[in-house]
Design an enzyme around this catalytic site. Structure first.
Site, PDB file in Angstrom:
ATOM      1  N   TYR A  27      28.636  30.407  42.201  1.00 44.21           N
ATOM      2  CA  TYR A  27      29.668  31.064  42.674  1.00 44.21           C
ATOM      3  C   TYR A  27      29.270  31.789  44.233  1.00 44.21           C
ATOM      4  CZ  TYR A  27      34.604  33.452  43.178  1.00 44.21           C
ATOM      5  OH  TYR A  27      35.723  33.784  43.469  1.00 44.21           O
ATOM      6  N   LYS A  36      30.390  26.818  43.714  1.00 43.07           N
ATOM      7  CA  LYS A  36      31.928  27.050  44.281  1.00 43.07           C
ATOM      8  C   LYS A  36      31.741  27.906  45.427  1.00 43.07           C
ATOM      9  CE  LYS A  36      35.429  30.180  42.177  1.00 43.07           C
ATOM     10  NZ  LYS A  36      36.376  30.319  43.354  1.00 43.07           N
TER      11      LYS A  36
HETATM   12  C1  LIG Z   1      38.710  35.903  47.342  1.00 42.75           C
HETATM   13  C2  LIG Z   1      39.574  34.864  46.477  1.00 42.75           C
HETATM   14  O1  LIG Z   1      39.862  35.531  45.382  1.00 42.75           O
HETATM   15  N1  LIG Z   1      39.553  33.882  46.699  1.00 42.75           N
HETATM   16  C3  LIG Z   1      40.047  32.835  46.084  1.00 42.75           C
HETATM   17  C4  LIG Z   1      41.039  31.838  46.561  1.00 42.75           C
HETATM   18  O2  LIG Z   1      41.730  31.231  45.591  1.00 42.75           O
HETATM   19  C5  LIG Z   1      42.103  32.840  47.210  1.00 42.75           C
HETATM   20  O3  LIG Z   1      42.873  33.463  46.582  1.00 42.75           O
HETATM   21  C6  LIG Z   1      43.164  31.806  48.267  1.00 42.75           C
HETATM   22  O4  LIG Z   1      42.356  31.076  49.069  1.00 42.75           O
HETATM   23  C7  LIG Z   1      43.943  32.834  49.026  1.00 42.75           C
HETATM   24  O5  LIG Z   1      43.547  33.211  50.336  1.00 42.75           O
HETATM   25  C8  LIG Z   1      39.163  31.849  45.113  1.00 42.75           C
HETATM   26  O6  LIG Z   1      38.385  31.252  45.848  1.00 42.75           O
HETATM   27  C9  LIG Z   1      38.420  32.800  44.119  1.00 42.75           C
HETATM   28  C10 LIG Z   1      38.513  31.907  42.869  1.00 42.75           C
HETATM   29  O7  LIG Z   1      38.819  30.948  42.640  1.00 42.75           O
HETATM   30  C11 LIG Z   1      38.515  33.119  41.783  1.00 42.75           C
HETATM   31  O8  LIG Z   1      39.407  33.467  41.312  1.00 42.75           O
HETATM   32  O9  LIG Z   1      37.248  32.949  41.124  1.00 42.75           O
END
Ligand SMILES: CC(=O)N[C@@H]([C@@H](O)[C@H](O)[C@H](O)CO)[C@@H](O)CC(=O)C(=O)O
Length: 305
Positions: free
Chosen positions: A140, A168
């Protein structure tokens, strides 16, 4: 060639939000209900205990309870990736072993957080988890929160192991995504992290995506994926633009996680409030949140026409 079935991880994986009761304690009941909801609409997989899942704000015991609930409810129908990263290697290994015991399909971890670590330390940290189970492992990479910049050299070394099946990438560089895919090889999985760039990530080599905002609109990401697979790029792009406007609105709240969890609650999926320091939606902003929710629901029904 990897000896694991990597195809099961492709497509849309919801990074599940945390599930608490009204007192802020982990609610296995809410976790089961939410997981069941995603299974019922055909989501491929769940990422449990990651950033959106607030794994870093929970005790080892709470993380185990959540994963157990999800496995019990949907473990035979969905592909479940357990995020086991914790600041200490000791806790991460304990969570890895537990994930294997309860039947998760893969483990995944960020580097240890807070301390500035050498690439050798991060590699060793991950290696302890990898060696502690027979499960496949997904790196990750989220440098904006961990501060650790994964190099192509370290990624290549890690990907050479059969058990390391993918990465990821929550960093926003699609160049890096493409480079990591090239370094890992054809059957090395690359997951798009920034939901705003799902289509861009897919177009440049990602095999699927893991995202938090998927949680309130998985149908829209499934629609983008479908259009992409069918070669309908213009349509895929217009759905991605719709999603991006919605994400921009959600990001305007004091906490994205708080806003998404409040939307789930409006739909009868009460997962409690995000844990502090993430702030809830201020009462004065509830009207705005309700109108975003209505908009998302309308788009979901259009996507399904
Ligand atoms: C920093 C963060 O939380 N990034 C999210 C994104 O889904 C993010 O919420 C989204 O792109 C909105 O900016 C994901 O990359 C992280 C994720 O999948 C997780 O919850 O582990």
């Amino acid at each position: 060639m990897k000896s694991y079935n990597v195809d099961q991880f492709k497509g849309i994986t919801v990074a599940m939000y945390s599930c608490y009761d009204e007192k802020g304690e982990v609610s296995t009941e809410a976790a089961k209900k939410l997981a069941r909801h995603y299974a019922s609409i055909g989501v491929n997989g769940l990422y449990v205990g990651g950033s959106s899942g607030e794994g870093m704000l929970q005790s080892v015991e709470e993380r185990k309870q959540t994963l157990e609930a999800v496995m019990e409810e949907v473990g035979r129908e969905m592909t479940i990736i357990a995020h086991v990263g914790a600041p200490s290697t000791r806790d991460s290994v304990e969570l890895s072993k537990h994930a294997e015991q309860v039947g998760a399909h893969a483990i995944s971890a960020v580097p240890s957080i807070y301390y500035r670590l050498s690439p050798q330390s991060v590699k060793h940290h991950w290696q302890q988890m990898i060696d502690s189970t027979s499960l496949p492992f997904i790196i990750y990479h989220i440098p904006q929160t961990t501060g650790f910049q994964l190099s192509k050299a370290l990624l290549t070394k890690m990907a050479a192991q059969d058990k390391v099946i993918g990465v990821k990438i929550s960093a926003e560089s699609t160049f890096e995504l493409q480079q990591f895919k090239a370094a890992g090889g054809e059957d090395f999985l690359v997951f798009n992290g920034p939901d705003e760039q799902y289509l861009a990530g897919r177009s440049i080599g990602a095999d699927g995506g893991i995202g938090g905002t998927y949680g309130v609109m998985p149908e829209l990401f499934m629609k983008i994926e479908k259009c992409y697979v069918e070669g309908k790029m213009e349509e895929a792009r217009s759905w991605q633009f719709i999603v991006n406007d919605l994400i921009a609105e959600l990001l305007a709240f004091p906490s994205l996680y708080g806003a998404c969890k409040a939307i789930l609650k409006l739909r009868g999926l009460d997962t409690g409030e995000a844990r502090l320091p993430f702030l809830p939606v201020p009462e004065a902003d509830m009207g705005r949140l309700e109108s975003i929710n209505k908009k998302i629901i309308t788009y979901i029904s259009q996507a399904q026409d």
